[in-house]
Design a protein around this motif. Structure first.
Motif, PDB file in Angstrom:
ATOM      1  N   GLU A 377       0.836  -1.214   0.000  1.00 24.85           N
ATOM      2  CA  GLU A 377       0.000   0.000   0.000  1.00 24.85           C
ATOM      3  C   GLU A 377       0.860   1.249   0.000  1.00 24.85           C
ATOM      4  N   ARG A 378       1.997   1.220   0.732  1.00 25.43           N
ATOM      5  CA  ARG A 378       2.841   2.400   0.868  1.00 25.43           C
ATOM      6  C   ARG A 378       3.921   2.484  -0.198  1.00 25.43           C
ATOM      7  N   THR A 379       4.028   1.500  -1.082  1.00 30.95           N
ATOM      8  CA  THR A 379       5.057   1.529  -2.132  1.00 30.95           C
ATOM      9  C   THR A 379       4.388   1.497  -3.507  1.00 30.95           C
ATOM     10  N   ALA A 380       4.207   0.324  -4.077  1.00 34.53           N
ATOM     11  CA  ALA A 380       3.619   0.226  -5.414  1.00 34.53           C
ATOM     12  C   ALA A 380       2.166   0.661  -5.428  1.00 34.53           C
ATOM     13  N   GLY A 381       1.442   0.458  -4.317  1.00 36.27           N
ATOM     14  CA  GLY A 381       0.032   0.831  -4.272  1.00 36.27           C
ATOM     15  C   GLY A 381      -0.818   0.046  -5.240  1.00 36.27           C
ATOM     16  N   LEU A 382      -0.509  -1.237  -5.446  1.00 43.18           N
ATOM     17  CA  LEU A 382      -1.192  -2.053  -6.438  1.00 43.18           C
ATOM     18  C   LEU A 382      -2.707  -2.032  -6.234  1.00 43.18           C
ATOM     19  N   ASN A 383      -3.425  -1.617  -7.277  1.00 41.50           N
ATOM     20  CA  ASN A 383      -4.890  -1.591  -7.209  1.00 41.50           C
ATOM     21  C   ASN A 383      -5.415  -2.983  -6.894  1.00 41.50           C
ATOM     22  N   TYR A 384      -6.418  -3.052  -6.008  1.00 35.60           N
ATOM     23  CA  TYR A 384      -6.884  -4.354  -5.532  1.00 35.60           C
ATOM     24  C   TYR A 384      -8.001  -4.894  -6.416  1.00 35.60           C
ATOM     25  N   SER A 385      -7.680  -5.079  -7.696  1.00 35.68           N
ATOM     26  CA  SER A 385      -8.657  -5.653  -8.619  1.00 35.68           C
ATOM     27  C   SER A 385      -7.932  -6.222  -9.833  1.00 35.68           C
ATOM     28  N   TYR A 386      -8.511  -7.284 -10.391  1.00 37.73           N
ATOM     29  CA  TYR A 386      -8.013  -7.941 -11.591  1.00 37.73           C
ATOM     30  C   TYR A 386      -6.516  -8.262 -11.466  1.00 37.73           C
ATOM     31  N   GLN A 387      -5.722  -8.077 -12.517  1.00 42.16           N
ATOM     32  CA  GLN A 387      -4.340  -8.559 -12.458  1.00 42.16           C
ATOM     33  C   GLN A 387      -3.507  -7.838 -11.408  1.00 42.16           C
ATOM     34  N   SER A 388      -3.684  -6.530 -11.272  1.00 44.26           N
ATOM     35  CA  SER A 388      -2.913  -5.827 -10.248  1.00 44.26           C
ATOM     36  C   SER A 388      -3.310  -6.298  -8.854  1.00 44.26           C
ATOM     37  N   GLY A 389      -4.593  -6.638  -8.669  1.00 41.77           N
ATOM     38  CA  GLY A 389      -5.055  -7.156  -7.389  1.00 41.77           C
ATOM     39  C   GLY A 389      -4.538  -8.555  -7.114  1.00 41.77           C
ATOM     40  N   ALA A 390      -4.523  -9.402  -8.145  1.00 42.73           N
ATOM     41  CA  ALA A 390      -3.962 -10.747  -7.992  1.00 42.73           C
ATOM     42  C   ALA A 390      -2.474 -10.665  -7.691  1.00 42.73           C
ATOM     43  N   ALA A 474      18.324 -14.223  -2.865  1.00 39.60           N
ATOM     44  CA  ALA A 474      18.390 -13.439  -4.103  1.00 39.60           C
ATOM     45  C   ALA A 474      16.994 -13.081  -4.595  1.00 39.60           C
ATOM     46  N   ALA A 475      16.068 -14.031  -4.495  1.00 35.11           N
ATOM     47  CA  ALA A 475      14.699 -13.757  -4.940  1.00 35.11           C
ATOM     48  C   ALA A 475      14.073 -12.653  -4.102  1.00 35.11           C
ATOM     49  N   GLY A 476      14.314 -12.665  -2.793  1.00 36.92           N
ATOM     50  CA  GLY A 476      13.764 -11.626  -1.922  1.00 36.92           C
ATOM     51  C   GLY A 476      14.254 -10.248  -2.309  1.00 36.92           C
ATOM     52  N   LYS A 477      15.538 -10.127  -2.613  1.00 38.01           N
ATOM     53  CA  LYS A 477      16.102  -8.836  -3.015  1.00 38.01           C
ATOM     54  C   LYS A 477      15.476  -8.353  -4.311  1.00 38.01           C
ATOM     55  N   ILE A 478      15.282  -9.259  -5.253  1.00 41.17           N
ATOM     56  CA  ILE A 478      14.709  -8.894  -6.552  1.00 41.17           C
ATOM     57  C   ILE A 478      13.250  -8.464  -6.396  1.00 41.17           C
ATOM     58  N   TYR A 479      12.487  -9.236  -5.622  1.00 41.17           N
ATOM     59  CA  TYR A 479      11.068  -8.915  -5.441  1.00 41.17           C
ATOM     60  C   TYR A 479      10.887  -7.602  -4.678  1.00 41.17           C
ATOM     61  N   TYR A 480      11.701  -7.377  -3.673  1.00 42.21           N
ATOM     62  CA  TYR A 480      11.562  -6.137  -2.905  1.00 42.21           C
ATOM     63  C   TYR A 480      11.896  -4.925  -3.771  1.00 42.21           C
ATOM     64  N   ARG A 481      12.945  -5.027  -4.549  1.00 43.19           N
ATOM     65  CA  ARG A 481      13.322  -3.903  -5.426  1.00 43.19           C
ATOM     66  C   ARG A 481      12.237  -3.636  -6.467  1.00 43.19           C
ATOM     67  N   ALA A 482      11.700  -4.714  -7.029  1.00 46.36           N
ATOM     68  CA  ALA A 482      10.632  -4.545  -8.027  1.00 46.36           C
ATOM     69  C   ALA A 482       9.403  -3.896  -7.400  1.00 46.36           C
ATOM     70  N   LEU A 483       9.031  -4.343  -6.199  1.00 44.25           N
ATOM     71  CA  LEU A 483       7.850  -3.803  -5.524  1.00 44.25           C
ATOM     72  C   LEU A 483       8.019  -2.330  -5.184  1.00 44.25           C
ATOM     73  N   THR A 484       9.184  -1.956  -4.694  1.00 35.83           N
ATOM     74  CA  THR A 484       9.371  -0.599  -4.176  1.00 35.83           C
ATOM     75  C   THR A 484       9.848   0.401  -5.218  1.00 35.83           C
ATOM     76  N   GLN A 485      10.406  -0.076  -6.331  1.00 40.10           N
ATOM     77  CA  GLN A 485      10.961   0.852  -7.311  1.00 40.10           C
ATOM     78  C   GLN A 485      10.304   0.786  -8.689  1.00 40.10           C
ATOM     79  N   TYR A 486       9.779  -0.367  -9.086  1.00 41.08           N
ATOM     80  CA  TYR A 486       9.324  -0.506 -10.463  1.00 41.08           C
ATOM     81  C   TYR A 486       7.829  -0.791 -10.633  1.00 41.08           C
ATOM     82  N   MET A 487       7.170  -1.260  -9.607  1.00 38.17           N
ATOM     83  CA  MET A 487       5.740  -1.517  -9.739  1.00 38.17           C
ATOM     84  C   MET A 487       4.940  -0.264  -9.390  1.00 38.17           C
ATOM     85  N   THR A 488       3.797  -0.118 -10.039  1.00 36.63           N
ATOM     86  CA  THR A 488       2.914   1.030  -9.841  1.00 36.63           C
ATOM     87  C   THR A 488       1.495   0.508  -9.624  1.00 36.63           C
ATOM     88  N   PRO A 489       0.515   1.380  -9.323  1.00 34.13           N
ATOM     89  CA  PRO A 489      -0.839   0.881  -9.042  1.00 34.13           C
ATOM     90  C   PRO A 489      -1.434   0.003 -10.125  1.00 34.13           C
TER      91      PRO A 489
END
Length: 528
Positions: A377-390, A474-489
């Motif tokens: 919620e405080r980073t990517a803010g992924l909308n909670y519906s359809y693919q972004s919600g999944a 390694a997977a944790g580092k990649i997922y965290y970086r993607a969530l906080t820097q590259y994903m959007t709502p």
């Protein structure tokens, strides 16, 4: 036939040829890039004004006026030396919902990636008409009416709170609103986004879009997303745990002030099988929380501390907001309540009915899942519906696995207490619990906010395959970086693949075995 010269190509293609693209994703409906990576800039970028110049020079690609259309939200620097310039697209200063856009600059000043959602046609469709005819007060009234409730219907008297402990944000009902531009089926509407958060008569985090011109309801969804002294206690499964507690007025509280980086605390309450939040502090007279009725309290408190430690020790993240926010949990919510959720302010855990669930705070992966919703919620803010919600659900499941080593199951410690070997979901075998693991099995539905708890099986399987190939660290580092820097709502599965590949490239190199493992994982689930 002779090939066309570079100068005869359309301006967009000329610019794209200059960019040494490694990967690209395009929003076909808006004909704008949702993800570009490579060596995108010829000149070195040292400051934000130069980022705007880069975007203006490449207007034929991005199709927005950076000076008029983009508002800088923040500039983030990371431990790899990258600088991330984060923007939101707006019209006359009114933001477009979900239109987050980031320019990523490496330590040498090269633009290595851009990603997000841009709306090139928004300005022409909205024009300059961004003055609301409806008041915010009226919009809130209409939002309540749309869900057949009033604020009075959700009122629960606030409990007495023992001195000297004074938690903040104990209001039972919260109303928030902001004016924005909302894209509904290709049409842009000036709208109020009204958020209504309450716990009676049911747990809710409603997000309701009210047309600011005529008051019609454009969209709505309930985004409820499925804790200093040292004491001890027994958890839900009967295991003994050491607890950080607080002593005051001859009473010990489940109130942890030991996290030195945190400006808030970790605190645990009990609703005593009622529905008032946060409830009353979980307390004990001798600092030994050994009663059977305290087991859910013990686990909620202990596991919230464990998840805080994971994010802080692994990524340097200070609580879910990265600013030391108080982490609050309430257990014994309602009676026979088979659920746990993050309500936008705190975590809530039911005791289960003893058949489908036992106390839901008794599983570390469940607690990690709920707290990760707060991080998302405080980073990517992924909308909670359809693919972004999944994807939102999958990110929480994946970090549940990162926090709870040993298996790829979710909630197995508290699910069907009378039956061993089963779980809520499985990252390694989504089909075992009614989820698809590839896009050929994607479920098109309007229920459950577009199947967020079903289609999460696809990115879950990709996460499993990634972890199997490169390990959890390694997977944790990649997922965290993607969530906080590259994903959007509005990040969908394809954009998630791009975000994770870019993160792998940043951390391990674009030609590395790690990068190729991430690529292979998403290939195998048919997200290309």
């Amino acid at each position: 036939m002779a090939s066309a010269s570079a100068s005869s190509l359309p301006k967009e293609k000329q610019l794209l040829e200059k960019m040494q693209l490694v990967q690209q994703q395009w929003d076909k409906q808006k004909s704008s890039p949702s993800f570009l990576s490579g060596k995108l800039s010829a000149l070195k970028i040292q400051k934000e004004s130069e980022v705007k110049s880069f975007l203006k020079e490449n207007n034929a690609v991005y199709k927005v006026d950076p000076n008029a259309d983009l508002i800088l939200v923040k500039i983030e620097k990371d431990n790899l030396g990258f600088t991330h310039y984060k923007y939101v697209q707006s019209i006359n200063g009114v933001p477009i919902e979900g239109a987050a856009f980031t320019v990523h600059v490496d330590k040498n000043g090269n633009v290595t990636a851009t990603n997000g959602t841009l709306h090139p046609d928004a300005s022409s469709k909205v024009k300059s008409d961004t003055k609301a005819k409806l008041s915010s007060k009226k919009a809130i009234e209409l939002a309540w009416k749309s869900i057949n409730l009033t604020k009075k219907d959700t009122f629960v008297p606030s409990p007495a709170v023992p001195a000297p402990l004074k938690p903040s944000n104990v209001e039972n009902t919260t109303e928030k609103h902001n004016l924005l531009i909302y894209n509904k089926d290709g049409q842009y509407h000036l709208a109020y986004k009204v958020q209504l958060q309450f716990i009676k008569p049911y747990g809710a985090n409603w997000q309701i879009f009210v047309d600011a011109k005529d008051g019609s309801i454009l969209d709505s969804l309930n985004a409820v997303e499925d804790a200093a002294t040292t004491g001890s206690g027994y958890g839900v499964l009967g295991d003994k745990k050491t607890l950080n507690t607080y002593f005051s007025n001859n009473t010990y509280y489940l109130y942890d002030v030991t996290k030195s980086a945190q400006t808030g605390v970790i605190e645990t309450f009990t609703a005593s099988n009622g529905t008032s939040l946060p409830g009353y502090y979980s307390v004990d007279s001798d600092n030994a929380f050994n009663s059977t009725s305290q087991r859910a309290d013990v686990d909620a408190h202990y596991y919230a501390g464990k998840v805080y430690d994971y994010y802080y020790n692994t990524f340097g993240r200070n609580s879910f907001d990265n600013a030391g926010a108080t982490i609050r949990s309430t257990v014994h919510y309602s009676s026979n309540y088979n659920n746990a959720y993050w309500n936008g302010s705190q975590m809530v855990y039911g005791d289960g009915d003893g058949v489908t669930f036992t106390s839901l705070s008794g599983a570390l992966d469940v607690v990690a899942h709920e707290l990760t919703h707060a991080v998302t919620e405080r980073t990517a803010g992924l909308n909670y519906s359809y693919q972004s919600g999944a994807l939102n659900e999958s990110i929480s499941d994946t970090f549940g696995v990162f926090n709870d080593p040993g298996d790829y199951l979710m909630g197995e410690d508290v699910y069907t207490p009378g039956k061993s070997g089963d779980a809520l979901r499985s990252l390694s075998n989504p089909e075992a619990y009614g989820q698809p693991s590839t896009m050929s099995g994607y479920v098109n539905t309007s229920s459950d906010n577009g199947g967020v708890h079903t289609n999460s099986g696809i990115p879950n399987k990709a996460a499993y395959l990634t972890i199997q190939s490169i390990g959890k660290s390694a997977a944790g580092k990649i997922y965290y970086r993607a969530l906080t820097q590259y994903m959007t709502p509005t990040t969908n599965f394809s954009n998630a693949r791009a975000a994770l590949l870019q993160s792998a490239a940043d951390l391990y190199g674009s030609g590395s075995a790690t990068y190729n493992a991430v690529k292979s994982a998403w290939d195998q689930v048919q997200v290309y």
